[in-house]
Design a protein around this motif. Structure first.
Motif, PDB file in Angstrom:
ATOM      1  N   ARG A  81      31.045  34.566  33.443  1.00  0.00           N
ATOM      2  CA  ARG A  81      31.902  33.432  33.103  1.00  0.00           C
ATOM      3  C   ARG A  81      33.115  33.900  32.304  1.00  0.00           C
ATOM      4  N   GLU A  82      34.190  33.191  32.515  1.00  0.00           N
ATOM      5  CA  GLU A  82      35.416  33.549  31.817  1.00  0.00           C
ATOM      6  C   GLU A  82      35.465  32.860  30.454  1.00  0.00           C
ATOM      7  N   SER A  83      36.044  33.516  29.491  1.00  0.00           N
ATOM      8  CA  SER A  83      36.218  32.866  28.191  1.00  0.00           C
ATOM      9  C   SER A  83      37.536  32.101  28.202  1.00  0.00           C
ATOM     10  N   SER A  84      37.650  31.215  27.231  1.00  0.00           N
ATOM     11  CA  SER A  84      38.858  30.397  27.137  1.00  0.00           C
ATOM     12  C   SER A  84      40.093  31.258  26.991  1.00  0.00           C
ATOM     13  N   GLU A  85      39.930  32.377  26.308  1.00  0.00           N
ATOM     14  CA  GLU A  85      41.090  33.209  26.021  1.00  0.00           C
ATOM     15  C   GLU A  85      41.710  33.755  27.304  1.00  0.00           C
ATOM     16  N   GLU A  86      40.828  34.201  28.235  1.00  0.00           N
ATOM     17  CA  GLU A  86      41.346  34.735  29.496  1.00  0.00           C
ATOM     18  C   GLU A  86      42.102  33.664  30.266  1.00  0.00           C
ATOM     19  N   ILE A  87      41.511  32.463  30.298  1.00  0.00           N
ATOM     20  CA  ILE A  87      42.171  31.372  31.020  1.00  0.00           C
ATOM     21  C   ILE A  87      43.495  31.043  30.344  1.00  0.00           C
ATOM     22  N   ARG A  88      43.457  31.047  29.015  1.00  0.00           N
ATOM     23  CA  ARG A  88      44.660  30.668  28.260  1.00  0.00           C
ATOM     24  C   ARG A  88      45.810  31.621  28.557  1.00  0.00           C
ATOM     25  N   GLU A  89      45.473  32.884  28.750  1.00  0.00           N
ATOM     26  CA  GLU A  89      46.532  33.854  29.056  1.00  0.00           C
ATOM     27  C   GLU A  89      47.230  33.508  30.365  1.00  0.00           C
ATOM     28  N   ARG A  90      46.409  33.163  31.401  1.00  0.00           N
ATOM     29  CA  ARG A  90      46.997  32.792  32.692  1.00  0.00           C
ATOM     30  C   ARG A  90      47.846  31.531  32.543  1.00  0.00           C
ATOM     31  N   VAL A  91      47.303  30.569  31.774  1.00  0.00           N
ATOM     32  CA  VAL A  91      48.022  29.313  31.571  1.00  0.00           C
ATOM     33  C   VAL A  91      49.358  29.590  30.890  1.00  0.00           C
ATOM     34  N   GLN A  92      49.309  30.463  29.892  1.00  0.00           N
ATOM     35  CA  GLN A  92      50.522  30.786  29.150  1.00  0.00           C
ATOM     36  C   GLN A  92      51.579  31.376  30.084  1.00  0.00           C
ATOM     37  N   LYS A  93      51.130  32.244  31.005  1.00  0.00           N
ATOM     38  CA  LYS A  93      52.071  32.865  31.948  1.00  0.00           C
ATOM     39  C   LYS A  93      52.728  31.797  32.816  1.00  0.00           C
ATOM     40  N   ALA A  94      51.888  30.873  33.315  1.00  0.00           N
ATOM     41  CA  ALA A  94      52.420  29.803  34.161  1.00  0.00           C
ATOM     42  C   ALA A  94      53.415  28.944  33.377  1.00  0.00           C
ATOM     43  N   ARG A  95      53.094  28.705  32.102  1.00  0.00           N
ATOM     44  CA  ARG A  95      54.002  27.908  31.270  1.00  0.00           C
ATOM     45  C   ARG A  95      55.323  28.635  31.040  1.00  0.00           C
ATOM     46  N   ASP A  96      55.219  29.975  30.898  1.00  0.00           N
ATOM     47  CA  ASP A  96      56.435  30.752  30.691  1.00  0.00           C
ATOM     48  C   ASP A  96      57.351  30.631  31.899  1.00  0.00           C
ATOM     49  N   ILE A  97      56.746  30.703  33.092  1.00  0.00           N
ATOM     50  CA  ILE A  97      57.535  30.556  34.316  1.00  0.00           C
ATOM     51  C   ILE A  97      58.240  29.203  34.316  1.00  0.00           C
ATOM     52  N   GLN A  98      57.479  28.173  33.897  1.00  0.00           N
ATOM     53  CA  GLN A  98      58.050  26.824  33.895  1.00  0.00           C
ATOM     54  C   GLN A  98      59.191  26.697  32.896  1.00  0.00           C
ATOM     55  N   SER A  99      58.983  27.254  31.697  1.00  0.00           N
ATOM     56  CA  SER A  99      60.037  27.076  30.696  1.00  0.00           C
ATOM     57  C   SER A  99      61.297  27.821  31.115  1.00  0.00           C
ATOM     58  N   LEU A 100      61.113  28.921  31.878  1.00  0.00           N
ATOM     59  CA  LEU A 100      62.275  29.626  32.408  1.00  0.00           C
ATOM     60  C   LEU A 100      62.973  28.768  33.458  1.00  0.00           C
ATOM     61  N   ARG A 101      62.151  28.118  34.293  1.00  0.00           N
ATOM     62  CA  ARG A 101      62.690  27.323  35.386  1.00  0.00           C
ATOM     63  C   ARG A 101      63.452  26.100  34.865  1.00  0.00           C
ATOM     64  N   PHE A 102      62.862  25.451  33.835  1.00  0.00           N
ATOM     65  CA  PHE A 102      63.460  24.204  33.346  1.00  0.00           C
ATOM     66  C   PHE A 102      64.375  24.443  32.151  1.00  0.00           C
ATOM     67  N   LYS A 103      64.855  25.683  32.026  1.00  0.00           N
ATOM     68  CA  LYS A 103      65.681  26.048  30.879  1.00  0.00           C
ATOM     69  C   LYS A 103      66.840  25.078  30.693  1.00  0.00           C
ATOM     70  N   GLU A 104      67.469  24.731  31.849  1.00  0.00           N
ATOM     71  CA  GLU A 104      68.663  23.896  31.740  1.00  0.00           C
ATOM     72  C   GLU A 104      68.347  22.415  31.856  1.00  0.00           C
ATOM     73  N   ASN A 105      67.116  22.068  32.201  1.00  0.00           N
ATOM     74  CA  ASN A 105      66.734  20.660  32.278  1.00  0.00           C
ATOM     75  C   ASN A 105      66.017  20.288  30.996  1.00  0.00           C
ATOM     76  N   ALA A 106      65.992  18.995  30.742  1.00  0.00           N
ATOM     77  CA  ALA A 106      65.399  18.568  29.467  1.00  0.00           C
ATOM     78  C   ALA A 106      63.895  18.356  29.573  1.00  0.00           C
TER      79      ALA A 106
END
Lengths: 514, 143
Positions: A410-435
């Motif tokens: 089983r995966e720990s929360s930390e491993e999942i959180r890392e993947r989630v964080q990466k996905a969020r980083d992609i999003q914040s880069l994408r929506f940089k110019e949008n509010a």
């Protein structure tokens, strides 16, 4: 000789603040103490506290000064709470020349605090918004009760003086004894603590996967399953896979908690994403906020965090419908006779419900005792508009015995959180110019812009629309989820498998039961 | 009322009358009583041309402080709204019944019209042993 003084204080209206001038005047005569400027009962009573506190601090009390008038400007703003005790006391001291009235501290400082009869200062609500606005308005000093000092630890560029009692402050103005300013900026090194870990959850792999998507895209989710299948546990574990809050988000949340008076010395800064689970008997006002002097409700307290509504369909339909606008806009505007205030309310909604009144409609082992009519009546409580705002519906089935006892892998929360964080980083880069910050907030325009897919995927979508009778809204919702799934895989374009997975999470309505 | 308080009252009233005389007030009467109400001193202020109804409040103290504001108890503390209204009522009785006595100072006025008047407070703090007193005079008492 001029007997007037002006001291600055601060009123909190919603999350905003208004600088309040506390003007004091007195002239000889039989003692009278008038406070004008729309004070509430707590402020009217402050004359008793101020009188005793001044006497017990060794100063000439107001009842020896003749007629004392205190004016709280602006006059048309209703003043609430006991924060004006300290400015009124300082105003009286300054007007009667008991402290040096030309002191520069009086001009560029804000005073906030409630007085005890012996002159001690008690903590007040909403110090963080006050400190932030003091800094923005260009004030140099802020005098607050010692109990609230730690709340201001994130505000840079402002000298915050934690005051223990009135006597200390009087000595400070005579420069006999200094108060050391609070060591302001404290590095946020405290890591959030989580009570539950995803590792503890047995089985339910597809639910965990869905929660990962939810966390990555900031979508709202509805968990449907029989009693005891682990819906509540999964929801409680959910904050542990959410990305950590940045300073900006921390401040937003802490501000709300400060206004609600939910901060103390042990957690001056809200580091963990809030997780609020109001009971289904909560009133509308408790949920969305309100009152004569509007205070934040559960949806605002879960800002940047999770609002978990267990037994979703047991909530009164009206209460659920109250959530429509905040779910859409991420803010809630509360209007009362006294005025209207806006609180932020951008949260991830986790709803948990049973598929039918007895709870076993989707269960593979236990027989459902409800008739079709009862089930459809039960599910009809979920109104269309609310249903539309929930992106992901997940079936949470019973956990089999061998899964319950099985270990490992089983995966720990930390491993999942890392993947989630990466996905969020992609999003914040994408929506940089949008509010906006996350995929869930995309409107149709953004979806068209950012959710690109190939011919093969298009064919599948067309087929799905035809077969499942997807509405326009469901179509866009599917694309949104597919976008998040693609982000989790760090894929620029939405592939067929992403759409295929996203299609699983649509609301299947009564077909659930069949 | 016990004797010592009565005694203190009349002692303080004497001090107040002397104080007013020094200020060139004309004393009309002292201890005017009507229907349970009492006015300690009735005088005429020739400078402002006003009838002055004076309430005298007094207190013993062990030693007079130079700065009266720091004293724990002062006579002014015992004035309140009820007492003020009682005095005000008695003032109207006086103005209506005792026309002759005030006309000597305020002059003859047409019927149903009254002279300018005000209520004052004189607070007298008397040191117990040396019998020295501290006086404060408040004009235009109002609640």
């Amino acid at each position: 000789m001029k007997h007037t003084s002006r001291v600055k204080s601060c009123a909190v209206v919603g999350l905003d603040t208004v600088i309040v001038d506390v003007e004091t005047d007195f002239f000889p005569g039989i003692h009278k103490f008038n406070i004008v400027g729309l004070p509430d009962a707590a402020i009217k009573e402050s004359q008793q506290r101020v009188g005793s506190a001044l006497k017990n601090s060794g100063a000439v009390p107001p009842y020896r000064l003749g007629v004392v008038i205190v004016n709280l400007a602006p006059a048309d703003l209703r003043k609430v709470g006991a924060v004006y005790d300290l400015p009124i006391a300082i105003g009286i001291l300054s007007a009667s020349s008991q402290i040096r009235s030309n002191s520069s501290y009086l001009k560029d400082s804000l005073f906030v605090g409630e007085l005890a009869l012996n002159g001690d200062l008690r903590g007040v609500k909403g110090v963080l918004p006050i400190a932030l606005s003091a800094k923005n308005a260009g004030y140099k000093n802020l005098f607050i009760p010692e109990a609230n000092a730690s709340e201001t630890s994130v505000v840079k560029g402002l000298r915050v003086y934690p005051v223990k009692n009135l006597e200390q402050l009087m000595l400070f103005f005579e420069e006999e004894k200094n108060i050391t300013p609070f060591k302001v900026f404290r590095e946020i090194s405290i890591k959030p603590k989580y009570l539950f870990d995803m590792r503890e959850i047995c089985g339910q792999e597809h639910v965990k996967r869905a929660m990962e998507i939810v966390a990555a895209g900031g979508h709202n989710v509805c968990l449907i399953g029989p009693p005891g299948s682990g819906k509540t546990l999964i929801a409680r574990t959910f904050p542990s896979i959410l990305p950590e809050m940045g300073l900006e988000e921390c401040l937003e949340t802490t501000k709300i908690f400060s206004v609600a008076g939910k901060l103390d010395d042990s957690n001056p800064l809200v580091r963990e994403r809030p997780f609020r689970a109001p009971h289904h008997t909560s009133s509308n006002i408790a949920l969305i906020g309100g009152g004569t002097n509007p205070h934040p409700g559960e949806i605002s307290l879960s800002h940047r965090g999770v609002l978990f509504l267990d037994e979703f369909l047991e909530f009164p339909a009206k209460t659920l419908d109250c959530l429509r606008q905040p779910l859409e806009d991420g803010i809630i505007t509360i209007s009362r006779a006294a005025g209207s205030v806006t609180f932020p309310a951008r949260f991830i909604l986790i709803a948990a419900m049973n598929p039918c009144p007895c709870g076993y409609a989707t269960d593979t082992e236990k027989e459902c005792t409800c008739n079709a009519n009862a089930i459809s009546r039960y599910q009809r409580k979920l109104s269309g508009p609310i249903c539309d705002r929930i992106d992901i519906f997940v079936d949470v089935p019973r956990v089999k015995y061998d899964k319950l006892t099985g270990e490992g892998g089983r995966e720990s929360s930390e491993e999942i959180r890392e993947r989630v964080q990466k996905a969020r980083d992609i999003q914040s880069l994408r929506f940089k110019e949008n509010a906006i910050f996350s995929n869930a907030e995309m409107n149709n325009q953004y979806i068209k812009k950012y959710c690109q897919y190939g011919q093969e995927t298009k064919d599948i979508l067309i087929e799905a629309i035809r077969k499942f009778h997807l509405s326009a809204r469901s179509y866009f919702r599917t694309l949104k989820i597919a976008r998040t799934i693609a982000d989790l895989e760090n894929s620029g374009q939405i592939e067929t498998r992403h759409v295929a997975e996203a299609l699983q999470y649509r609301f299947q309505g009564e077909s659930l039961i069949s | 009322m016990d004797d010592s308080r009565k005694l203190r009252g009349s002692f303080a009233e004497g001090i107040a009358i002397n104080f007013l005389k020094k200020k060139r007030f004309k004393i009309i009467t002292a201890n005017y009583q009507y229907r349970g109400g009492e006015i300690d001193i009735i005088a005429f202020d020739p400078r402002k041309k006003e009838l002055v109804f004076v309430e005298v409040r007094s207190k013993w103290c062990d030693s007079l402080a130079k700065d009266w504001q720091t004293m724990p108890i002062i006579p002014e503390d015992s004035v309140n709204k009820t007492k003020f209204h009682k005095i005000e009522k008695t003032v109207w009785f006086f103005l209506e019944k005792e026309t002759v006595s005030w006309q000597r100072y305020a002059g003859n006025l047409p019927r149903y019209s009254f002279p300018e008047w005000r209520i004052d407070l004189i607070s007298v703090t008397i040191e117990k042993y040396t019998k020295t007193a501290q006086i404060r005079h408040y004009e235009y008492l109002f609640f």
